[in-house]
Write a protein that holds these residues in place. Structure first.
Motif, PDB file in Angstrom:
ATOM      1  N   LYS A   1      -2.509  -7.767  20.789  1.00 16.40           N
ATOM      2  CA  LYS A   1      -1.360  -6.891  20.994  1.00 16.40           C
ATOM      3  C   LYS A   1      -0.868  -6.349  19.648  1.00 16.40           C
ATOM      4  N   ALA A   2      -0.867  -7.229  18.642  1.00 19.98           N
ATOM      5  CA  ALA A   2      -0.461  -6.796  17.305  1.00 19.98           C
ATOM      6  C   ALA A   2      -1.406  -5.726  16.778  1.00 19.98           C
ATOM      7  N   ALA A   3      -2.703  -5.942  16.995  1.00 23.30           N
ATOM      8  CA  ALA A   3      -3.696  -4.979  16.518  1.00 23.30           C
ATOM      9  C   ALA A   3      -3.469  -3.601  17.140  1.00 23.30           C
ATOM     10  N   LYS A   4      -3.254  -3.589  18.447  1.00 19.98           N
ATOM     11  CA  LYS A   4      -3.035  -2.309  19.135  1.00 19.98           C
ATOM     12  C   LYS A   4      -1.772  -1.624  18.623  1.00 19.98           C
TER      13      LYS A   4
ATOM     14  N   LEU B   1       0.370   3.956   3.748  1.00 18.86           N
ATOM     15  CA  LEU B   1       0.941   3.213   4.877  1.00 18.86           C
ATOM     16  C   LEU B   1      -0.015   3.211   6.070  1.00 18.86           C
ATOM     17  N   THR B   2      -0.674   4.352   6.274  1.00 21.25           N
ATOM     18  CA  THR B   2      -1.617   4.451   7.388  1.00 21.25           C
ATOM     19  C   THR B   2      -2.787   3.502   7.193  1.00 21.25           C
ATOM     20  N   VAL B   3      -3.333   3.519   5.995  1.00 21.17           N
ATOM     21  CA  VAL B   3      -4.478   2.646   5.696  1.00 21.17           C
ATOM     22  C   VAL B   3      -4.079   1.186   5.865  1.00 21.17           C
ATOM     23  N   ARG B   4      -2.892   0.857   5.378  1.00 18.06           N
ATOM     24  CA  ARG B   4      -2.430  -0.531   5.526  1.00 18.06           C
ATOM     25  C   ARG B   4      -2.334  -0.926   6.999  1.00 18.06           C
ATOM     26  N   ALA B   5      -1.821  -0.005   7.807  1.00 20.65           N
ATOM     27  CA  ALA B   5      -1.702  -0.294   9.246  1.00 20.65           C
ATOM     28  C   ALA B   5      -3.077  -0.468   9.881  1.00 20.65           C
ATOM     29  N   TYR B   6      -4.018   0.420   9.524  1.00 23.92           N
ATOM     30  CA  TYR B   6      -5.375   0.285  10.083  1.00 23.92           C
ATOM     31  C   TYR B   6      -6.031  -1.028   9.641  1.00 23.92           C
ATOM     32  N   ARG B   7      -5.818  -1.392   8.381  1.00 20.92           N
ATOM     33  CA  ARG B   7      -6.404  -2.642   7.886  1.00 20.92           C
ATOM     34  C   ARG B   7      -5.774  -3.853   8.570  1.00 20.92           C
ATOM     35  N   ASN B   8      -4.470  -3.786   8.771  1.00 15.22           N
ATOM     36  CA  ASN B   8      -3.808  -4.879   9.504  1.00 15.22           C
ATOM     37  C   ASN B   8      -4.353  -4.989  10.922  1.00 15.22           C
ATOM     38  N   ALA B   9      -4.603  -3.830  11.527  1.00 19.97           N
ATOM     39  CA  ALA B   9      -5.170  -3.831  12.880  1.00 19.97           C
ATOM     40  C   ALA B   9      -6.550  -4.481  12.867  1.00 19.97           C
ATOM     41  N   ALA B  10      -7.362  -4.126  11.869  1.00 16.53           N
ATOM     42  CA  ALA B  10      -8.699  -4.705  11.770  1.00 16.53           C
ATOM     43  C   ALA B  10      -8.634  -6.219  11.590  1.00 16.53           C
TER      44      ALA B  10
ATOM     45  N   ALA C   1      -6.206  -8.200  12.550  1.00 10.25           N
ATOM     46  CA  ALA C   1      -5.752  -8.818  13.803  1.00 10.25           C
ATOM     47  C   ALA C   1      -6.877  -8.847  14.840  1.00 10.25           C
ATOM     48  N   TYR C   2      -7.616  -7.745  14.942  1.00 11.62           N
ATOM     49  CA  TYR C   2      -8.746  -7.722  15.887  1.00 11.62           C
ATOM     50  C   TYR C   2      -9.784  -8.788  15.518  1.00 11.62           C
ATOM     51  N   ALA C   3     -10.023  -8.939  14.229  1.00 12.06           N
ATOM     52  CA  ALA C   3     -11.026  -9.911  13.780  1.00 12.06           C
ATOM     53  C   ALA C   3     -10.633 -11.334  14.163  1.00 12.06           C
ATOM     54  N   ARG C   4      -9.325 -11.607  14.197  1.00 13.50           N
ATOM     55  CA  ARG C   4      -8.862 -12.957  14.528  1.00 13.50           C
ATOM     56  C   ARG C   4      -9.004 -13.278  16.019  1.00 13.50           C
ATOM     57  N   VAL C   5      -9.100 -12.247  16.834  1.00 15.89           N
ATOM     58  CA  VAL C   5      -9.235 -12.486  18.271  1.00 15.89           C
ATOM     59  C   VAL C   5     -10.637 -12.990  18.593  1.00 15.89           C
ATOM     60  N   GLY C   6     -11.635 -12.407  17.940  1.00 17.05           N
ATOM     61  CA  GLY C   6     -13.012 -12.785  18.228  1.00 17.05           C
ATOM     62  C   GLY C   6     -13.585 -11.936  19.347  1.00 17.05           C
ATOM     63  N   GLY C   7     -14.835 -11.505  19.175  1.00 26.63           N
ATOM     64  CA  GLY C   7     -15.487 -10.719  20.210  1.00 26.63           C
ATOM     65  C   GLY C   7     -15.051  -9.273  20.269  1.00 26.63           C
ATOM     66  N   LEU C   8     -14.340  -8.809  19.234  1.00 21.71           N
ATOM     67  CA  LEU C   8     -13.844  -7.430  19.241  1.00 21.71           C
ATOM     68  C   LEU C   8     -14.355  -6.686  18.000  1.00 21.71           C
ATOM     69  N   LEU C   9     -15.633  -6.855  17.713  1.00 19.64           N
ATOM     70  CA  LEU C   9     -16.219  -6.238  16.525  1.00 19.64           C
ATOM     71  C   LEU C   9     -16.108  -4.720  16.572  1.00 19.64           C
ATOM     72  N   ALA C  10     -16.292  -4.141  17.736  1.00 22.32           N
ATOM     73  CA  ALA C  10     -16.219  -2.680  17.848  1.00 22.32           C
ATOM     74  C   ALA C  10     -14.835  -2.180  17.448  1.00 22.32           C
TER      75      ALA C  10
END
Length: 821
Positions: free
Chosen positions: A511-514, A540-549, A551-560
Motif C-alpha cells: 500500500k505504501a509503494a502504491k 522529489l519525484t525520484v525519491r518517491a519512485y525509489r521509495n516505492a521500489a 517498498a515493493y521489494a520488501r513485499v516479495g514477488g513484485l519484481l515487475a
C-alpha cells in the motif's frame, strides 16, 4: 362431575382401541349413556339436544385421547366418525342418514358450542383465562377444540350484545373471543397437532374479533383503546398470513393513534402527544403507509420541542433539558426517515433543528454530527438540480460542514473536525472560483488532523488514509504539488508502521509503494516555475519512485513493480537532463544522464542504461570534458558488451572512448586500452581481421607511451593482432605483426620475448609461403605465386637470422631460391 362418574368415563376412554370400530362405539356408548343424573351434563346441555350434545362431547373427548396416543389413532377415529355420523342439512343433529354432510372434528366442536347452556358457556369461557377454569371442558377436551369452541361462543355472544346495544358487554365478549381464537391458533401450531391451515383460520378469526373490539371503542371515543386493538388485530392477521387485512388494520391503528396524539397536543400535554405521534409512525410504517407516516415524524419532534419549551418556561430546567434531548433525537429520527425516502429538503430542515437542539444542550459532538447530515442532504439536493442552481446548494453544504467543524472543535474532537474540513473542501470544489477556499480547507484539515494524531493516538494506517484523501482533493483542484506531498506523507506513515512491526513483508508495504507511486505522478504533474523548480520537483519525484521500489521489494514477488518504479525514476532523470540540454548546460545534463544510467542499471534495463551513458558522454563532450566523456563511453560500452549483449554497439562505443581519450593530453594508455577492449569484442564475435587491425592501433598507441612498460604493452597488443590474423588465415599479416611485436620487445629490453616473437614471425611467413606453393593454382600464373612464395620465405629467412636460428634461415633461403629460379 361426580367422582364415580369421572372415574367411569376415564376408564371408558383408556380402554378404547382405535383400531377397532366396536371398541370406539362401545366407548362412545359408555360416555353418552351415563344418564341424566350427572349434574354437569344436566347443567351443560339443553334437554332437547342433550343426546346430540353428549355424542359430540364424547367424540371430542375421544379425539383428545387419540391425540395423546398417535397420529394413526386420530386418523382411525376420524374414519370411524365419517362412516358412522353425518350432519343433517336442516337441524345440525348428528344422525346416520346417507344423504347428510360428512361431519368434521371442527364441525363437532361448533355443534357442541351451539348447544351449550349459558352456564356451560360461562364455564367454557372461564377455561380460556390464564390459570383458571379447571372443569370438565379443560379435563376432557383438547386445547384446540376447547379454545376454538370458546372463541365461537364468545363471538356469538358479542353479536347478541352488540345487537342489543350493550356496548361494554359486547366489547368484553369480542375480546374473550379474540383471546380464545389466539389460544386455539397456538394449539393448532403445536407439535402435537401441527395444523397450520387451521391455525391460520383461527388467527384470522381472532383478528376479526379484535377489529370489532376496536370499532366499538372508537364508537365510544376511546381512540387509545381502539388503536391498541387495531394493532392486536393487525398482529393476528400477520400471524395468520393475511397481509392485506393486516395492512388495513395497521392503518386504522395509525388513524386512532393520531386522534389520541392530537387530543393530547390540544390539551398541552406534549410529552404524551409525542409518544402518541410515535405510535402513529409505528402503525403507519407497519401498514406500509409511509406517505401518512412522514408528517407524523415531524409531529413527534415538534411535540418533543414544545414539551421542552414548556418545561423551560415553567422554570423546570432539568426536565426541560431532558425533554429537549428527546426533541433533538426525534428531529434526527424524522430527518433520517426523510433521508431514506430521498426527501432531502425535509431531511435538511429536521437535521438542522436537531443540530440547534443539541447546541442548546451543549452536546457539541452530536450537534456537529447533525450539521454534517444537513450538509449531506444539501449535497444530495445539489445533485438533483441544474448546474447553476446546484452551485448554491454546494455552497450551503460547505457552510454547514464549517458549522460542524466548529462544533467538533468545541467538543475536542479534532479527527472529526479534520474530516469535516475535508468535506468543506469537497463541497467548495464543486463551485466555480472557489479554488482558494478548497485549498484553505484542505490545509486546515491537515493541520487539525495533526492534533488528532498527537492527542488521539491515530494509527499510521488511518493517518495515511487521511493524507491520501487530502491528496485526492488537492489533485482534483490542480494543486499537484500539495497532492504529492500528502501522498508522500501517507506512504511514509504506512512504511514506518510496517518497519515498526519488524515484519519482512506485509500489505502495508505494498500500500505504501502504491501511494509513493501516486506521489511521484503528482510531482510530475505539478507546475514548474523555472528550471531550478523543475530540478527540485524531479528530485522529489525520484525519491518517491525509489521509495516505492524499496517498498515493493520488501513485499516479495513484485519484481515487475520494482522495475517499473526504478524505470520511472530513471526517466525523470532523463527529462531533467533534456531540460538542461535545452538550457545549454551540458555539465548538469551529463550528471542527470549518468543518474539515469545508474538507475536503469539498477532496474535491470541495460539497453536503456547504456543509451543514457552515451547521452552523458555526448554532454561531457559538448562541455569539452573529454576525460569524463571517454569514461562515460567506457561505461556504456561495458554495459552493451557484458549486460545487454549488443556487441556491435559495444565496439563502436569503445572506439568513441578511444577517440575521446585522444583529445586529452597524456591519455595514450587509456586510448590503447579502449582500443584493446574494442578488439577483444571483435574477437568475441569472430571479427578477427578487424580485431587484428585495432590491436595494431593499440600497439602503436602503447609505443607512443614509450618506456619499458609501454613497449611491452605494445608488443602484447601486436602479438594479439598476429594471433587474430592467424585465426583469420592471414599468415603473412601475422608474420608482419609478430615482427612488430619483436621490435617492441627489443625496445622494452626483453630479448627472450623478442626472439620468441621473431620465431613466431618466421613461422608465420614460412606458413604463408607454403600456402602460396600448396594453394589452389588454377587460374593463377606460375610466375606470380612463385614470386610471392619466394618473398615470404625470404622474410622468414630474415626473421630466423635475427633470432639466431641459422639452420632454419638456410632452409628458408633455399626455398626462396627454388621459387626464384
Amino acid at each position: 362431575m361426580s367422582e364415580p362418574r369421572h372415574g367411569y368415563t376415564n376408564r371408558a376412554l383408556k380402554s378404547v382401541d382405535f383400531n377397532s370400530a366396536e371398541s370406539i362405539r362401545a366407548s362412545l356408548g359408555d360416555i353418552t349413556h351415563m344418564g341424566g343424573a350427572d349434574r354437569f351434563f344436566d347443567r351443560a346441555f339443553h334437554h332437547k339436544s342433550k343426546a346430540t350434545s353428549l355424542l359430540a362431547f364424547g367424540i371430542l373427548a375421544l379425539y383428545k385421547h387419540a391425540d395423546a396416543e398417535s397420529e394413526d389413532a386420530v386418523k382411525k377415529l376420524t374414519d370411524f366418525i365419517h362412516v358412522n355420523f353425518k350432519v343433517h342439512h336442516d337441524n345440525d343433529t348428528l344422525i346416520g342418514r346417507e344423504d347428510s354432510q360428512v361431519v368434521s372434528r371442527e364441525r363437532v366442536a361448533s355443534l357442541l358450542g351451539e348447544s351449550l347452556t349459558e352456564t356451560a358457556k360461562a364455564d367454557l369461557l372461564q377455561t380460556t383465562e390464564s390459570g383458571t377454569g379447571l372443569n370438565e371442558f379443560s379435563i376432557f377436551l383438547a386445547d384446540q377444540d376447547r379454545c376454538s369452541m370458546a372463541g365461537q361462543v364468545a363471538s356469538a355472544q358479542g353479536e347478541v350484545y352488540h345487537y342489543r346495544g350493550e356496548v361494554r358487554r359486547a366489547i368484553t365478549a369480542y375480546w374473550q373471543a379474540a383471546k380464545a381464537f389466539g389460544a386455539a391458533a397456538e394449539a393448532y401450531e403445536g407439535v402435537d397437532v401441527n395444523r397450520r391451515d387451521l391455525a391460520a383460520r383461527a388467527y384470522k378469526q381472532g383478528g376479526d374479533a379484535y377489529l370489532k373490539v376496536a370499532e366499538a371503542y372508537r364508537h365510544e371515543g376511546r381512540h387509545d383503546l381502539a388503536a391498541q386493538n387495531f394493532m392486536n388485530a393487525a398482529q393476528a392477521y400477520m400471524k395468520g398470513d393475511y397481509p392485506a387485512q393486516a395492512q388495513q388494520a395497521y392503518t386504522q391503528a395509525g388513524d386512532a393513534y393520531l386522534e389520541v396524539a392530537e387530543a393530547y397536543r390540544d390539551e398541552g400535554r406534549y410529552d404524551l402527544a409525542a409518544q402518541a405521534y410515535g405510535d402513529v409512525v409505528t402503525a403507519y410504517v407497519k401498514g406500509h403507509r409511509r406517505d401518512l407516516a412522514e408528517k407524523a415524524y415531524e409531529q413527534v419532534a415538534a411535540a418533543r420541542q414544545a414539551n421542552a419549551q414548556a418545561y423551560m418556561d415553567a422554570g423546570q430546567h432539568e426536565q426541560g433539558k431532558a425533554a429537549r434531548g428527546k426533541a433533538a433525537k426525534a428531529y434526527w429520527e424524522a430527518a433520517q426517515y426523510y433521508l431514506e425516502r430521498k426527501r432531502y429538503d425535509l431531511a435538511r430542515v429536521n437535521f438542522r433543528l436537531a443540530a440547534e437542539a443539541y447546541k442548546t444542550l451543549n452536546q457539541q459532538k452530536l450537534a456537529g454530527d447533525a450539521y454534517e447530515m444537513v450538509a449531506a442532504a444539501l449535497t444530495h439536493l445539489a445533485g438533483l438540480q441544474p448546474r447553476q442552481e446546484a452551485l448554491n446548494f454546494y455552497t450551503q453544504a460547505a457552510e454547514s460542514y464549517t458549522q460542524a467543524v466548529k462544533e467538533y472543535m468545541a467538543a475536542e474532537q479534532p479527527e472529526l473536525a479534520a474530516r469535516a474540513y475535508l468535506n468543506v473542501a469537497k463541497a467548495f470544489a464543486k463551485v466555480d472560483d472557489k479554488h482558494a477556499q478548497v485549498t484553505e480547507a484542505i490545509g486546515s484539515a491537515l493541520e487539525v488532523y495533526k492534533q488528532a494524531v498527537e492527542t488521539q493516538k491515530v494509527s499510521p494506517a488511518e493517518a495515511a488514509k487521511f493524507s491520501t484523501q487530502a491528496a485526492k482533493l488537492y489533485s482534483e483542484v490542480g494543486d499537484h504539488r500539495a497532492a504529492a506531498k500528502c501522498y508522500d506523507e501517507g506512504a511514509e506513515a504506512l512504511f514506518l508502521q510496517q518497519m515498526e512491526l519488524h515484519s519482512p513483508a506485509g500489505p502495508a508495504y505494498e500500500k505504501a509503494a502504491k501511494t509513493f507511486m501516486k506521489a511521484a505522478k503528482e510531482y510530475m504533474k505539478a507546475e514548474r516555475h523555472d528550471l531550478a523548480d523543475l530540478v527540485d520537483l524531479a528530485n522529489l519525484t525520484v525519491r518517491a519512485y525509489r521509495n516505492a521500489a524499496d517498498a515493493y521489494a520488501r513485499v516479495g514477488g513484485l519484481l515487475a513493480q520494482v522495475t517499473m518504479a526504478l524505470e520511472s525514476a530513471a526517466e525523470v532523470h532523463n527529462r531533467v537532463a533534456t531540460a538542461h540540454v535545452l538550457a545549454r548546460d551540458s555539465i548538469l545534463a551529463a550528471r542527470s544522464y549518468l543518474e539515469a544510467a545508474k538507475t536503469f542499471k539498477e532496474a535491470g534495463l541495460p539497453t536503456q542504461a547504456a543509451a543514457a551513458y552515451l547521452q552523458a558522454a555526448i554532454a561531457h563532450r559538448d562541455a569539452d570534458q573529454h576525460t569524463q566523456a571517454a569514461l562515460a563511453y567506457l561505461q556504456a560500452a561495458e554495459v552493451y558488451s557484458h549486460e545487454a549483449d549488443q556487441q556491435e554497439e559495444a565496439i563502436l562505443t569503445y572506439m568513441n572512448a578511444a577517440t575521446a581519450f585522444e583529445r586529452v593530453p597524456g591519455q595514450r594508455a587509456q586510448v590503447a586500452r579502449a582500443l584493446e577492449s574494442a578488439a577483444e569484442v571483435h574477437e568475441g564475435v569472430r571479427g578477427f581481421s578487424q580485431a587484428a587491425v585495432i590491436y595494431e592501433m593499440a600497439g602503436q598507441e602503447w609505443e607512443l607511451v614509450g618506456g619499458p612498460g609501454g613497449y611491452e604493452s605494445a608488443a602484447k597488443a601486436f602479438s594479439k593482432g598476429a594471433q587474430a590474423d592467424t585465426q583469420d588465415g592471414m599468415d603473412a599479416l601475422a608474420g608482419r605483426r609478430y615482427g612488430l611485436a619483436a621490435r617492441a620487445y627489443a625496445k622494452a629490453d626483453l630479448p627472450d620475448r623478442a626472439k620468441e616473437a621473431l620465431v613466431s614471425s618466421a613461422e608465420a611467413f614460412m606458413k604463408a609461403g607454403h600456402s602460396e606453393v600448396n594453394g589452389d593454382i588454377k587460374g593463377r600464373r606460375r610466375a606470380d605465386w612463385q614470386r610471392h612464395a619466394a618473398g615470404w620465405y625470404t622474410l622468414a629467412e630474415t626473421a630466423y637470422k635475427d633470432a639466431g636460428l641459422l639452420k632454419e634461415a638456410a632452409a628458408a633461403a633455399a626455398l626462396a631460391a627454388d621459387n626464384n629460379s
